[in-house]
Design a protein around this motif. Structure first.
Motif, PDB file in Angstrom:
ATOM      1  N   VAL A   3      -3.263  -4.217  -5.543  1.00 17.07           N
ATOM      2  CA  VAL A   3      -2.372  -4.182  -4.376  1.00 17.07           C
ATOM      3  C   VAL A   3      -2.463  -5.535  -3.686  1.00 17.07           C
ATOM      4  N   ASN A   4      -1.348  -6.262  -3.705  1.00 18.95           N
ATOM      5  CA  ASN A   4      -1.311  -7.607  -3.110  1.00 18.95           C
ATOM      6  C   ASN A   4      -2.495  -8.454  -3.595  1.00 18.95           C
ATOM      7  N   ASN A   5      -2.705  -8.429  -4.891  1.00 15.61           N
ATOM      8  CA  ASN A   5      -3.747  -9.213  -5.556  1.00 15.61           C
ATOM      9  C   ASN A   5      -5.172  -8.800  -5.200  1.00 15.61           C
ATOM     10  N   LYS A   6      -5.339  -7.583  -4.692  1.00 20.20           N
ATOM     11  CA  LYS A   6      -6.674  -7.049  -4.411  1.00 20.20           C
ATOM     12  C   LYS A   6      -6.842  -5.754  -5.199  1.00 20.20           C
ATOM     13  N   LEU A   7      -7.963  -5.622  -5.886  1.00 24.33           N
ATOM     14  CA  LEU A   7      -8.218  -4.464  -6.729  1.00 24.33           C
ATOM     15  C   LEU A   7      -8.749  -3.300  -5.903  1.00 24.33           C
ATOM     16  N   TYR A   8      -8.135  -2.112  -6.096  1.00 26.46           N
ATOM     17  CA  TYR A   8      -8.566  -0.898  -5.404  1.00 26.46           C
ATOM     18  C   TYR A   8      -8.868   0.177  -6.445  1.00 26.46           C
ATOM     19  N   ALA A   9      -9.929   0.933  -6.200  1.00 23.94           N
ATOM     20  CA  ALA A   9     -10.247   2.101  -7.015  1.00 23.94           C
ATOM     21  C   ALA A   9      -9.690   3.310  -6.268  1.00 23.94           C
ATOM     22  N   VAL A  10      -8.767   4.025  -6.910  1.00 25.12           N
ATOM     23  CA  VAL A  10      -8.107   5.167  -6.280  1.00 25.12           C
ATOM     24  C   VAL A  10      -8.152   6.361  -7.223  1.00 25.12           C
ATOM     25  N   GLN A  11      -7.852   7.535  -6.663  1.00 25.50           N
ATOM     26  CA  GLN A  11      -7.848   8.756  -7.465  1.00 25.50           C
ATOM     27  C   GLN A  11      -6.626   8.797  -8.377  1.00 25.50           C
ATOM     28  N   GLN A  12      -6.800   9.387  -9.526  1.00 24.53           N
ATOM     29  CA  GLN A  12      -5.701   9.613 -10.466  1.00 24.53           C
ATOM     30  C   GLN A  12      -4.657  10.486  -9.777  1.00 24.53           C
ATOM     31  N   ASP A  46       6.693   9.595  -1.389  1.00 25.34           N
ATOM     32  CA  ASP A  46       5.919  10.837  -1.419  1.00 25.34           C
ATOM     33  C   ASP A  46       5.834  11.445  -2.813  1.00 25.34           C
ATOM     34  N   GLN A  47       6.752  11.080  -3.709  1.00 30.35           N
ATOM     35  CA  GLN A  47       6.771  11.671  -5.046  1.00 30.35           C
ATOM     36  C   GLN A  47       6.234  10.746  -6.130  1.00 30.35           C
ATOM     37  N   GLN A  48       6.450   9.446  -5.993  1.00 32.54           N
ATOM     38  CA  GLN A  48       6.083   8.525  -7.076  1.00 32.54           C
ATOM     39  C   GLN A  48       4.575   8.314  -7.126  1.00 32.54           C
ATOM     40  N   GLN A  49       4.004   8.636  -8.274  1.00 32.08           N
ATOM     41  CA  GLN A  49       2.570   8.452  -8.479  1.00 32.08           C
ATOM     42  C   GLN A  49       2.287   7.052  -8.998  1.00 32.08           C
ATOM     43  N   VAL A  50       1.143   6.559  -8.609  1.00 29.93           N
ATOM     44  CA  VAL A  50       0.680   5.260  -9.061  1.00 29.93           C
ATOM     45  C   VAL A  50      -0.027   5.457 -10.399  1.00 29.93           C
ATOM     46  N   GLU A  51       0.236   4.568 -11.328  1.00 30.80           N
ATOM     47  CA  GLU A  51      -0.372   4.635 -12.659  1.00 30.80           C
ATOM     48  C   GLU A  51      -1.499   3.607 -12.772  1.00 30.80           C
ATOM     49  N   PRO A  52      -2.459   3.849 -13.674  1.00 32.89           N
ATOM     50  CA  PRO A  52      -3.542   2.872 -13.864  1.00 32.89           C
ATOM     51  C   PRO A  52      -2.987   1.488 -14.181  1.00 32.89           C
ATOM     52  N   ALA A  53      -3.606   0.477 -13.584  1.00 30.69           N
ATOM     53  CA  ALA A  53      -3.263  -0.934 -13.794  1.00 30.69           C
ATOM     54  C   ALA A  53      -1.913  -1.332 -13.219  1.00 30.69           C
ATOM     55  N   ASP A  54      -1.307  -0.490 -12.352  1.00 30.53           N
ATOM     56  CA  ASP A  54      -0.069  -0.889 -11.690  1.00 30.53           C
ATOM     57  C   ASP A  54      -0.322  -2.098 -10.802  1.00 30.53           C
ATOM     58  N   ASN A  55       0.678  -2.962 -10.711  1.00 29.49           N
ATOM     59  CA  ASN A  55       0.638  -4.108  -9.822  1.00 29.49           C
ATOM     60  C   ASN A  55       1.578  -3.792  -8.661  1.00 29.49           C
TER      61      ASN A  55
END
Length: 67
Positions: free
Chosen positions: A5-14, A48-57
């Motif tokens: 996210v904005n060039n910063k790595l975040y660990a988030v839930q699947q 509210d509906q779109q899920q974030v996928e692993p390694a998304d920028n």
């Protein structure tokens, strides 16, 4: 999983949504914010509906006042 996210790595839930991600990084005030995932703008109505996928920028742009 990890997302950028904005060039910063975040660990988030699947399965986290864009709206939940914004809240997680303390940007829950959605006024003046635009979000793009992998260089594709995501309409605010889909946050509210779109899920974030692993390694998304993800790019978050905040409007500011000025002159």
């Amino acid at each position: 999983m990890e997302v950028l996210v904005n060039n910063k790595l975040y660990a988030v839930q699947q399965g986290i949504t864009i709206a939940a991600l914004l809240q997680f990084i303390q940007l829950s005030a959605h006024k003046g914010i635009a979000v793009a995932v992998n260089n594709q703008v995501v309409p605010k109505t889909a946050w509210d509906q779109q899920q974030v996928e692993p390694a998304d920028n993800i790019t978050i742009i905040r409007a500011t006042q000025g002159g």
